[in-house]
Design a protein around this motif. Sequence first.
Motif, mmCIF file in Angstrom:
data_model
loop_
_atom_site.group_PDB
_atom_site.id
_atom_site.type_symbol
_atom_site.label_atom_id
_atom_site.label_comp_id
_atom_site.label_asym_id
_atom_site.label_seq_id
_atom_site.Cartn_x
_atom_site.Cartn_y
_atom_site.Cartn_z
ATOM 1 N N ALA A 40 46.851 5.926 4.076
ATOM 2 C CA ALA A 40 46.017 6.760 4.905
ATOM 3 C C ALA A 40 46.330 8.117 4.582
ATOM 4 C CB ALA A 40 45.930 6.111 6.269
ATOM 5 N N LEU A 41 47.530 8.264 5.027
ATOM 6 C CA LEU A 41 48.039 9.760 4.778
ATOM 7 C C LEU A 41 47.825 10.300 3.378
ATOM 8 C CD1 LEU A 41 49.585 12.021 6.003
ATOM 9 C CD2 LEU A 41 51.587 11.206 4.594
ATOM 10 N N MET A 42 47.940 9.276 2.370
ATOM 11 C CA MET A 42 47.765 9.721 0.864
ATOM 12 C C MET A 42 46.226 10.091 0.598
ATOM 13 S SD MET A 42 50.419 10.024 -0.896
ATOM 14 C CE MET A 42 49.767 10.109 -2.602
ATOM 15 N N ALA A 43 45.327 9.411 1.471
ATOM 16 C CA ALA A 43 43.985 9.761 1.252
ATOM 17 C C ALA A 43 43.657 11.116 1.959
ATOM 18 C CB ALA A 43 43.060 8.721 2.153
ATOM 19 N N GLU A 44 44.493 11.617 2.782
ATOM 20 C CA GLU A 44 44.242 12.766 3.353
ATOM 21 C C GLU A 44 44.775 14.018 2.314
ATOM 22 O OE1 GLU A 44 45.785 13.396 7.149
ATOM 23 O OE2 GLU A 44 45.271 11.365 7.748
ATOM 24 N N VAL A 45 46.095 13.629 1.606
ATOM 25 C CA VAL A 45 46.454 14.736 0.712
ATOM 26 C C VAL A 45 45.780 15.255 -0.522
ATOM 27 C CG1 VAL A 45 48.481 15.190 -0.801
ATOM 28 C CG2 VAL A 45 48.785 13.611 1.213
ATOM 29 N N PRO A 46 45.424 16.336 -0.333
ATOM 30 C CA PRO A 46 44.556 17.275 -1.487
ATOM 31 C C PRO A 46 45.425 17.144 -2.906
ATOM 32 C CG PRO A 46 44.519 18.623 0.578
ATOM 33 C CD PRO A 46 45.613 17.623 0.797
ATOM 34 N N LYS A 47 45.097 16.876 -3.821
ATOM 35 C CA LYS A 47 45.853 16.839 -5.093
ATOM 36 C C LYS A 47 46.557 18.110 -5.316
ATOM 37 C CE LYS A 47 42.995 13.615 -7.447
ATOM 38 N NZ LYS A 47 42.172 13.183 -8.654
ATOM 39 N N SER A 48 45.801 19.401 -4.790
ATOM 40 C CA SER A 48 46.462 20.795 -4.967
ATOM 41 C C SER A 48 47.775 20.778 -4.267
ATOM 42 C CB SER A 48 45.446 21.673 -4.357
ATOM 43 O OG SER A 48 45.122 21.573 -3.131
ATOM 44 N N LYS A 49 47.949 19.967 -3.186
ATOM 45 C CA LYS A 49 48.954 20.096 -2.261
ATOM 46 C C LYS A 49 50.489 19.534 -2.915
ATOM 47 C CE LYS A 49 48.471 21.982 1.902
ATOM 48 N NZ LYS A 49 49.249 22.752 2.533
ATOM 49 N N LEU A 50 50.003 18.701 -3.962
ATOM 50 C CA LEU A 50 51.511 17.845 -4.507
ATOM 51 C C LEU A 50 52.345 18.677 -4.919
ATOM 52 C CD1 LEU A 50 49.533 14.972 -6.408
ATOM 53 C CD2 LEU A 50 50.776 14.800 -4.306
ATOM 54 N N ASP A 51 52.140 19.881 -5.578
ATOM 55 C CA ASP A 51 53.365 20.705 -6.020
ATOM 56 C C ASP A 51 53.542 21.756 -4.927
ATOM 57 O OD1 ASP A 51 51.135 22.374 -5.951
ATOM 58 O OD2 ASP A 51 51.206 23.065 -8.209
ATOM 59 N N TYR A 52 53.212 21.638 -3.726
ATOM 60 C CA TYR A 52 53.474 22.840 -2.583
ATOM 61 C C TYR A 52 54.883 22.235 -1.877
ATOM 62 C CZ TYR A 52 53.575 24.333 2.205
ATOM 63 O OH TYR A 52 53.746 25.170 3.204
ATOM 64 N N ALA A 53 55.744 23.042 -1.818
ATOM 65 C CA ALA A 53 56.985 23.016 -1.078
ATOM 66 C C ALA A 53 56.979 24.020 0.273
ATOM 67 C CB ALA A 53 58.308 23.316 -2.002
ATOM 68 N N TYR A 54 57.398 23.746 1.441
ATOM 69 C CA TYR A 54 57.164 24.616 2.417
ATOM 70 C C TYR A 54 57.966 25.933 2.767
ATOM 71 C CZ TYR A 54 60.714 21.875 4.464
ATOM 72 O OH TYR A 54 62.082 21.209 5.071
ATOM 73 N N ALA A 55 59.287 25.738 1.816
ATOM 74 C CA ALA A 55 60.189 26.785 1.787
ATOM 75 C C ALA A 55 60.782 26.738 0.389
ATOM 76 C CB ALA A 55 61.094 26.674 2.953
ATOM 77 N N LYS A 58 63.310 23.595 -1.072
ATOM 78 C CA LYS A 58 62.751 22.391 -0.602
ATOM 79 C C LYS A 58 61.988 21.566 -1.499
ATOM 80 C CE LYS A 58 64.645 22.996 3.374
ATOM 81 N NZ LYS A 58 65.596 22.127 4.016
ATOM 82 N N TRP A 59 61.850 20.392 -1.461
ATOM 83 C CA TRP A 59 61.187 19.572 -2.328
ATOM 84 C C TRP A 59 59.744 19.675 -2.143
ATOM 85 C CZ3 TRP A 59 63.728 14.524 -0.526
ATOM 86 C CH2 TRP A 59 65.306 14.392 -0.916
ATOM 87 N N THR A 60 58.941 19.530 -3.292
ATOM 88 C CA THR A 60 57.489 19.483 -3.299
ATOM 89 C C THR A 60 56.796 18.177 -2.647
ATOM 90 O OG1 THR A 60 57.317 18.359 -5.380
ATOM 91 C CG2 THR A 60 57.707 20.902 -5.427
ATOM 92 N N LEU A 61 55.978 18.275 -2.078
ATOM 93 C CA LEU A 61 55.337 17.087 -1.507
ATOM 94 C C LEU A 61 55.377 15.889 -2.403
ATOM 95 C CD1 LEU A 61 53.625 15.554 0.574
ATOM 96 C CD2 LEU A 61 51.605 16.466 -0.198
ATOM 97 N N ALA A 62 55.149 16.327 -3.866
ATOM 98 C CA ALA A 62 55.146 15.075 -4.787
ATOM 99 C C ALA A 62 56.775 14.312 -4.793
ATOM 100 C CB ALA A 62 54.664 15.564 -6.124
ATOM 101 N N GLU A 63 57.652 15.274 -4.572
ATOM 102 C CA GLU A 63 58.862 14.820 -4.762
ATOM 103 C C GLU A 63 59.340 14.032 -3.554
ATOM 104 O OE1 GLU A 63 60.903 18.352 -7.444
ATOM 105 O OE2 GLU A 63 60.674 18.957 -5.556
ATOM 106 N N VAL A 64 58.838 14.575 -2.441
ATOM 107 C CA VAL A 64 59.037 13.583 -1.101
ATOM 108 C C VAL A 64 58.539 12.329 -1.310
ATOM 109 C CG1 VAL A 64 58.576 13.784 1.291
ATOM 110 C CG2 VAL A 64 59.119 15.851 0.271
ATOM 111 N N LEU A 65 57.286 12.248 -1.627
ATOM 112 C CA LEU A 65 56.626 10.825 -1.893
ATOM 113 C C LEU A 65 57.454 10.108 -2.805
ATOM 114 C CD1 LEU A 65 53.037 12.227 -2.129
ATOM 115 C CD2 LEU A 65 53.902 11.073 -0.090
ATOM 116 N N MET A 66 57.970 10.831 -3.991
ATOM 117 C CA MET A 66 58.858 10.114 -5.049
ATOM 118 C C MET A 66 60.067 9.457 -4.422
ATOM 119 S SD MET A 66 58.063 8.782 -7.966
ATOM 120 C CE MET A 66 59.164 7.219 -7.757
ATOM 121 N N TYR A 98 68.681 12.228 -7.798
ATOM 122 C CA TYR A 98 67.336 11.463 -8.030
ATOM 123 C C TYR A 98 66.104 12.241 -8.281
ATOM 124 C CZ TYR A 98 69.498 6.881 -7.778
ATOM 125 O OH TYR A 98 70.456 5.667 -7.951
ATOM 126 N N VAL A 99 65.860 13.199 -7.268
ATOM 127 C CA VAL A 99 64.564 13.836 -7.120
ATOM 128 C C VAL A 99 64.345 14.629 -8.287
ATOM 129 C CG1 VAL A 99 63.401 15.585 -5.987
ATOM 130 C CG2 VAL A 99 64.408 13.856 -4.632
#
Length: 171
Positions: A40-55, A58-66, A98-99
Amino acid sequence: MLSSDLSASEYNPYYHNYILAVGEVELLEELKNGKVVFTALMAEVPKSKLDYAYADGKWTLAEVLMHIIDAERIFQYRALRFGRNDKAPLAGFDQDVYVPESNALKKSKEELLNEYESVRNATVSLFSSFDDDALKRVGMASDSNMSAGAMGFIICGHQAHHLNIIRERYL
């Protein structure tokens, strides 16, 4: 198995907050529910956010998911070894090594979701195969005693921990 069935001697204190994060739950139900929550959370994630890191740093969103997927694989493997009464000590793993090697940023949202679902389905299957004795079997990982059942709750709590961070800092 309920989370309250675990004793503190079945896991490293480092993981206590992960186990607390899921509350009083039944393991298989929480593994299945966690899949629903993640997808359900993945359904909310815009593809454009996958390469976003908040600082910076920090890992990108895609890296956190992986990272969630990689950690589940490792915890699942540990649970298999312990559940089968393998007494050989298992080494820890360095998530920061790993990341960068995960190629997370080369994966689409759909690929990440498919990989997660495959891993979680295997986790549910593995834990469904364990009886109460197997869940209580203890092995050693990262120089700490860990039970197969504790590994299952750690999988659940680790995911819950990271999903909270995703909601707070990435979306």
